[in-house]
Design an enzyme around this catalytic site. Structure first.
Site, mmCIF file in Angstrom:
data_model
loop_
_atom_site.group_PDB
_atom_site.id
_atom_site.type_symbol
_atom_site.label_atom_id
_atom_site.label_comp_id
_atom_site.label_asym_id
_atom_site.label_seq_id
_atom_site.Cartn_x
_atom_site.Cartn_y
_atom_site.Cartn_z
ATOM 1 N N GLU A 17 27.442 -21.953 -9.543
ATOM 2 C CA GLU A 17 27.610 -20.975 -10.481
ATOM 3 C C GLU A 17 26.811 -21.125 -11.705
ATOM 4 O O GLU A 17 26.624 -20.090 -12.673
ATOM 5 C CB GLU A 17 28.947 -20.693 -10.802
ATOM 6 C CG GLU A 17 29.802 -19.996 -9.660
ATOM 7 C CD GLU A 17 31.373 -20.303 -9.707
ATOM 8 O OE1 GLU A 17 31.537 -20.890 -10.711
ATOM 9 O OE2 GLU A 17 32.024 -19.602 -9.047
ATOM 10 N N GLU A 76 34.525 -38.215 5.062
ATOM 11 C CA GLU A 76 34.791 -38.935 3.700
ATOM 12 C C GLU A 76 35.113 -40.684 3.880
ATOM 13 O O GLU A 76 35.329 -40.989 2.744
ATOM 14 C CB GLU A 76 36.001 -38.428 3.361
ATOM 15 C CG GLU A 76 37.452 -38.774 3.910
ATOM 16 C CD GLU A 76 38.430 -38.241 3.163
ATOM 17 O OE1 GLU A 76 39.427 -39.243 2.917
ATOM 18 O OE2 GLU A 76 38.831 -37.087 3.153
#
Length: 281
Positions: free
Chosen positions: A90, A121
């Site tokens: 953004e 992860e």
């Protein structure tokens, strides 16, 4: 990793994993569920406010790198990784910066944005490999995002950054975590137990999103990417944003709508129109 952090890895009192204070959720009606979730959510902003001094240190450190041409990286897994990617994606349309200035990286690669990648992860070496793919250097800044503060992908990434003299920060939701211990500028937002025990996409995710909003918005304002309170460098990627930019110019110069839009589309941004008008004076 220091001995202190090793000991933390085996402790069981992480508040993000603590039992919810709410019981028998399946017996609640819809209104009760929504009300109690909202009550928990209202505590998050207070928790974030307590961490503002830490966020200030992080923002100032990131700004020092970016103002000299460096980049900001977010690394994380699962929800934390997705939040970093959302914030990074953004920044270009909002502030008119290049797509390579703020970069979000998620454990398991882009496929993990939509679908969990099992075990991604847990790879301590993977984040550094991912960062090397972007030619990471000591000019850049890396922020690890992890609700637990123990995610191996993030911890390994920050550890490798430290050994290569790359400045780091983190956003975690437990105190005394190994990731915070590894970061130069740690931010710890302790939101307490989740409404559904361990569901850190809820309060912890909200807290991380709030800190990310604060961090990048503050840095971009300091970089001169906002004038007064307006997004003068926003990209005109759709009709809504063209309309917003047009109305900014109408307010600034008291122009009619068509004249403002014509000038905006001619110059490509509100900033460019302002610069042109200043030169014409």
């Amino acid at each position: 990793m220091c001995h202190h952090n090793k000991k933390w890895m085996h402790r069981q009192n992480k508040t993000t994993e603590a039992d919810s204070v709410h019981r028998n959720l399946e017996q609640m009606d819809t209104l009760s569920l929504l009300t109690k979730i909202n009550q928990e959510d209202q505590t998050v902003a207070v928790s974030v406010s307590n961490a503002i001094p830490q966020v200030q240190k992080l923002a100032d450190a990131v700004y020092e790198k970016l103002k000299h041409g460096g980049r900001l990286f977010f690394i994380g897994s699962g929800t934390s990784g997705r939040l970093g990617i959302v914030d990074a994606s953004e920044c270009p349309p909002t502030f008119g910066i290049g797509h390579g200035v703020v970069i979000g990286i998620i454990a398991g690669g882009d496929h993990a944005i939509r679908k969990a990648q099992e075990g991604a992860e847990d790879d301590m070496a993977a984040a550094w490999k991912d960062l090397l793919g972007h030619n990471i250097s000591s000019n850049d800044f890396v922020v690890g995002i992890s609700a637990s503060g123990t995610t191996p992908y993030v911890l390994g990434g920050l550890k490798d950054c430290r050994s290569h003299h790359i400045a780091t920060g983190c956003i975690v939701c437990n105190t005394e975590s190994p990731i915070a211990g590894m970061a130069d500028c740690p931010v710890e937002v302790v939101v307490g137990p989740e409404f559904v025990t361990g569901s850190t996409r809820m309060k912890a995710g909200t807290a991380q999103k709030l800190v990310l909003n604060m961090l990048t918005t503050t840095v971009m304002i300091k970089m001169g990417r906002v004038k007064d309170n307006k997004m003068v460098d926003m990209m005109l990627t759709n009709k809504k944003l063209v309309d917003r930019g047009t109305r900014m110019l109408m307010d600034l110069y008291h122009w009619e709508y068509d004249a403002a839009q014509t000038s905006l589309l001619k110059h490509g941004s509100v900033r460019a129109v302002i610069d042109f008008e200043e030169c014409m004076k």
